[in-house]
Design a protein around this motif. Structure first.
Motif, mmCIF file in Angstrom:
data_model
loop_
_atom_site.group_PDB
_atom_site.id
_atom_site.type_symbol
_atom_site.label_atom_id
_atom_site.label_comp_id
_atom_site.label_asym_id
_atom_site.label_seq_id
_atom_site.Cartn_x
_atom_site.Cartn_y
_atom_site.Cartn_z
ATOM 1 N N ASP A 60 0.817 -1.212 0.000
ATOM 2 C CA ASP A 60 0.000 0.000 0.000
ATOM 3 C C ASP A 60 0.849 1.260 0.000
ATOM 4 O OD1 ASP A 60 -2.358 -1.402 -0.073
ATOM 5 O OD2 ASP A 60 -2.786 -1.224 2.074
ATOM 6 N N VAL A 61 1.892 1.286 0.816
ATOM 7 C CA VAL A 61 2.688 2.507 0.899
ATOM 8 C C VAL A 61 3.533 2.692 -0.360
ATOM 9 C CG1 VAL A 61 4.817 1.692 2.059
ATOM 10 C CG2 VAL A 61 3.930 3.965 2.539
ATOM 11 N N ARG A 62 4.024 1.616 -0.937
ATOM 12 C CA ARG A 62 4.801 1.759 -2.170
ATOM 13 C C ARG A 62 3.906 2.192 -3.336
ATOM 14 N NH1 ARG A 62 7.604 -3.610 -3.132
ATOM 15 N NH2 ARG A 62 6.219 -4.437 -1.528
ATOM 16 N N ARG A 63 2.695 1.632 -3.382
ATOM 17 C CA ARG A 63 1.747 2.027 -4.431
ATOM 18 C C ARG A 63 1.347 3.495 -4.269
ATOM 19 N NH1 ARG A 63 -1.738 -1.405 -3.196
ATOM 20 N NH2 ARG A 63 -0.993 -3.075 -4.563
ATOM 21 N N ALA A 64 1.068 3.906 -3.036
ATOM 22 C CA ALA A 64 0.676 5.297 -2.792
ATOM 23 C C ALA A 64 1.821 6.258 -3.091
ATOM 24 C CB ALA A 64 0.203 5.461 -1.344
ATOM 25 N N ALA A 66 4.314 5.795 -5.268
ATOM 26 C CA ALA A 66 4.474 5.893 -6.716
ATOM 27 C C ALA A 66 3.377 6.762 -7.315
ATOM 28 C CB ALA A 66 4.446 4.499 -7.338
ATOM 29 N N GLY A 67 2.161 6.649 -6.796
ATOM 30 C CA GLY A 67 1.065 7.476 -7.282
ATOM 31 C C GLY A 67 1.274 8.944 -6.982
ATOM 32 N N TRP A 68 1.756 9.250 -5.766
ATOM 33 C CA TRP A 68 2.016 10.647 -5.385
ATOM 34 C C TRP A 68 3.124 11.248 -6.243
ATOM 35 C CZ3 TRP A 68 6.534 12.702 -3.097
ATOM 36 C CH2 TRP A 68 6.423 14.038 -2.692
ATOM 37 N N LEU A 69 4.199 10.512 -6.453
ATOM 38 C CA LEU A 69 5.295 11.007 -7.267
ATOM 39 C C LEU A 69 4.826 11.309 -8.689
ATOM 40 C CD1 LEU A 69 8.017 8.583 -5.945
ATOM 41 C CD2 LEU A 69 8.259 11.068 -5.950
ATOM 42 N N SER A 70 3.986 10.455 -9.232
ATOM 43 C CA SER A 70 3.477 10.667 -10.579
ATOM 44 C C SER A 70 2.509 11.843 -10.628
ATOM 45 C CB SER A 70 2.783 9.393 -11.063
ATOM 46 O OG SER A 70 2.158 9.598 -12.312
ATOM 47 N N ARG A 71 1.566 11.855 -9.702
ATOM 48 C CA ARG A 71 0.490 12.850 -9.706
ATOM 49 C C ARG A 71 0.975 14.246 -9.389
ATOM 50 N NH1 ARG A 71 -1.897 10.496 -5.980
ATOM 51 N NH2 ARG A 71 -1.585 11.940 -4.242
ATOM 52 N N ARG A 72 1.848 14.364 -8.390
ATOM 53 C CA ARG A 72 2.263 15.675 -7.896
ATOM 54 C C ARG A 72 3.552 16.177 -8.532
ATOM 55 N NH1 ARG A 72 -1.124 18.733 -6.453
ATOM 56 N NH2 ARG A 72 0.388 19.901 -5.220
ATOM 57 N N LEU A 73 4.483 15.267 -8.868
ATOM 58 C CA LEU A 73 5.800 15.682 -9.333
ATOM 59 C C LEU A 73 6.097 15.280 -10.772
ATOM 60 C CD1 LEU A 73 7.974 14.920 -6.172
ATOM 61 C CD2 LEU A 73 6.561 16.926 -6.672
ATOM 62 N N GLY A 74 5.183 14.551 -11.417
ATOM 63 C CA GLY A 74 5.429 14.138 -12.793
ATOM 64 C C GLY A 74 6.527 13.109 -12.936
ATOM 65 N N VAL A 75 6.783 12.344 -11.865
ATOM 66 C CA VAL A 75 7.865 11.357 -11.839
ATOM 67 C C VAL A 75 7.274 9.961 -12.042
ATOM 68 C CG1 VAL A 75 9.577 10.218 -10.373
ATOM 69 C CG2 VAL A 75 9.376 12.723 -10.381
ATOM 70 N N GLN A 76 7.793 9.237 -13.013
ATOM 71 C CA GLN A 76 7.366 7.861 -13.254
ATOM 72 C C GLN A 76 8.466 6.915 -12.788
ATOM 73 O OE1 GLN A 76 4.229 7.404 -14.288
ATOM 74 N NE2 GLN A 76 4.081 9.651 -14.344
ATOM 75 N N LEU A 77 8.185 6.191 -11.716
ATOM 76 C CA LEU A 77 9.167 5.262 -11.176
ATOM 77 C C LEU A 77 9.242 3.990 -12.010
ATOM 78 C CD1 LEU A 77 8.500 5.355 -7.322
ATOM 79 C CD2 LEU A 77 10.274 6.571 -8.600
ATOM 80 N N ALA A 78 10.399 3.342 -11.951
ATOM 81 C CA ALA A 78 10.466 1.953 -12.381
ATOM 82 C C ALA A 78 9.557 1.152 -11.450
ATOM 83 C CB ALA A 78 11.910 1.457 -12.309
ATOM 84 N N PRO A 80 7.801 -0.272 -8.673
ATOM 85 C CA PRO A 80 8.094 -0.273 -7.231
ATOM 86 C C PRO A 80 7.977 -1.652 -6.611
ATOM 87 C CG PRO A 80 5.940 0.709 -7.667
ATOM 88 C CD PRO A 80 6.586 0.487 -9.002
ATOM 89 N N PHE A 81 7.422 -2.613 -7.351
ATOM 90 C CA PHE A 81 7.282 -3.978 -6.840
ATOM 91 C C PHE A 81 8.273 -4.937 -7.505
ATOM 92 C CE2 PHE A 81 3.109 -1.935 -6.488
ATOM 93 C CZ PHE A 81 2.946 -2.006 -5.104
ATOM 94 N N GLY A 82 9.241 -4.382 -8.234
ATOM 95 C CA GLY A 82 10.230 -5.211 -8.908
ATOM 96 C C GLY A 82 11.248 -5.798 -7.941
ATOM 97 N N ALA A 83 12.061 -6.677 -8.438
ATOM 98 C CA ALA A 83 13.101 -7.291 -7.601
ATOM 99 C C ALA A 83 14.050 -6.237 -7.044
ATOM 100 C CB ALA A 83 13.878 -8.323 -8.416
ATOM 101 N N ASP A 84 14.305 -5.217 -7.849
ATOM 102 C CA ASP A 84 15.043 -4.047 -7.373
ATOM 103 C C ASP A 84 14.022 -2.933 -7.174
ATOM 104 O OD1 ASP A 84 17.497 -5.324 -7.507
ATOM 105 O OD2 ASP A 84 17.851 -4.690 -9.570
#
Length: 361
Positions: A60-64, A66-78, A80-84
């Motif tokens: 939940d916290v990793r999903r939230a 990633a959503g905040w970074l995308s929504r507020r800062l325009g950042v698209q993470l690799a 967040p549930f990957g092996a790295d």
């Protein structure tokens, strides 16, 4: 270790306490407004937590995050549930700043580059890891023995926001020389005269986050400093290195706090409400500072006014103490701050109004 800087304000605090209206303490940026109820409700709902929390962070916290970074800062993470992992929760941001060179296993030799005027904990983190420090606001011609770069935009104490060109110059330099570049962006939601940009934004980082990390915190934007809730995101290889070390050290964000983080990161309304509180205090205090004959430099974002009377900062501290006001001397933040003081906006409306009245004479 360096002396804890705020201990040297004892005399100024004592003098300010003699004021008939009491002290207005603008020296430390500690939030004073109530924590939004949604955080407390999420915390309580997750209160049955008999097992150890995960250093990786709940889904939940990793999903939230990633959503905040995308929504507020325009950042698209690799993923967040990957092996790295590309994002993990941290025990606030100060702990991360102080330990990051150690968590990245950079200890022993080398130099950490920090801003000319900087949050003291960047230097503390280097000292803890046995590293040297170089203060610079521009990429050096040669890397020397640099092992890490700290950026801070919006900056503490001066509220300076780095331009896109300045950010890109550091990203290019770090990647060319194989030196990780870490941006402390804890005030990124508090832009006043300009809109701060994350180092992870594609306009800065390009198509991926190789060699880059960003640090964020809920302390100011969600008035949740007591929760000790922060985030580290960016290059999955670097995030993984930090995560693996944190697992060994037991640096775990409590499960109920992670639930509160997930709730806060999914909600923008409470951040907007708090931002407007700070904006109103900033407007009143800035007008009073200027009316008193002082100048405000930078301060285009963040939670502080960077104030000068073109004199030694301790002379300004003494002047303010005579008015019952305590600020932070700029020398706390490096030699380049010796003629400034930092005034925080994290006081109640009543105390900010009292400071404004005293400055007006």
């Amino acid at each position: 270790m360096p002396d804890f800087p705020w201990d040297s304000l004892a005399a100024a605090r004592a003098r300010a306490a003699e004021h008939s209206g009491g002290v207005v303490d603008l020296s430390i940026g500690t939030p004073v407004d109530p924590t939004p109820p949604l955080l407390g409700e999420a915390l309580a709902a997750a209160g049955d937590a008999p097992g150890y929390p995960t250093a990786l962070g709940t889904a939940d916290v990793r999903r939230a995050a990633a959503g905040w970074l995308s929504r507020r800062l325009g950042v698209q993470l690799a993923d967040p549930f990957g092996a790295d992992p590309s994002v993990i929760p941290t025990v606030g941001s100060k702990e991360l700043v102080a330990l990051l060179p150690t968590l990245l296993r950079l200890s022993g030799s080398g130099t950490v580059l920090i801003p000319e005027v900087a949050y003291p904990t960047y230097e503390v983190g280097a000292v803890v890891a046995g590293l040297s420090v170089l203060r610079t606001d521009t990429p050096p011609e040669t890397p020397g023995d640099a092992v890490l770069v700290w950026l801070n935009s919006p900056g503490n104490p001066h509220g300076r926001v780095l331009t896109d060109d300045q950010l890109r110059a550091w990203v290019t330099w770090g990647r060319r020389h194989g030196v990780p570049v870490v941006a402390d962006e804890c005030y990124v939601e508090l832009g006043w005269e300009v809109q701060p940009r994350s180092v992870l934004h594609p306009a800065i980082a390009g198509d991926d986050h190789t060699g880059l990390l960003a640090v964020h915190s809920l302390s100011k934007q969600s008035t949740a400093a007591g929760y000790r809730a922060g985030l580290l995101s960016g290059d999955p290889a670097l995030v993984r290195r930090v995560w693996e070390t944190r697992r060994h050290l037991g640096l775990l964000v409590p499960t109920p706090v992670q639930a509160a983080m997930a709730a806060a990161l999914a909600d923008d309304e409470h951040v907007a409400v708090q931002r407007e509180r700070y904006r109103a205090r900033r407007d009143r205090l800035a007008a009073a500072v200027r009316a008193a004959g002082a100048r405000i430099d930078h301060s285009e974002a963040g939670l502080y006014l960077w104030v000068t009377r073109d004199e030694d900062c301790w002379t300004t501290i003494d002047w303010l103490a005579g008015l019952g006001i305590v600020a932070a001397p700029g020398s706390f933040y490096g030699p380049a701050g010796a003629q400034h003081v930092r005034m925080a906006l994290t006081a109640t409306d009543e105390r900010v109004d009292a400071a404004a009245a005293r400055l007006a004479g």
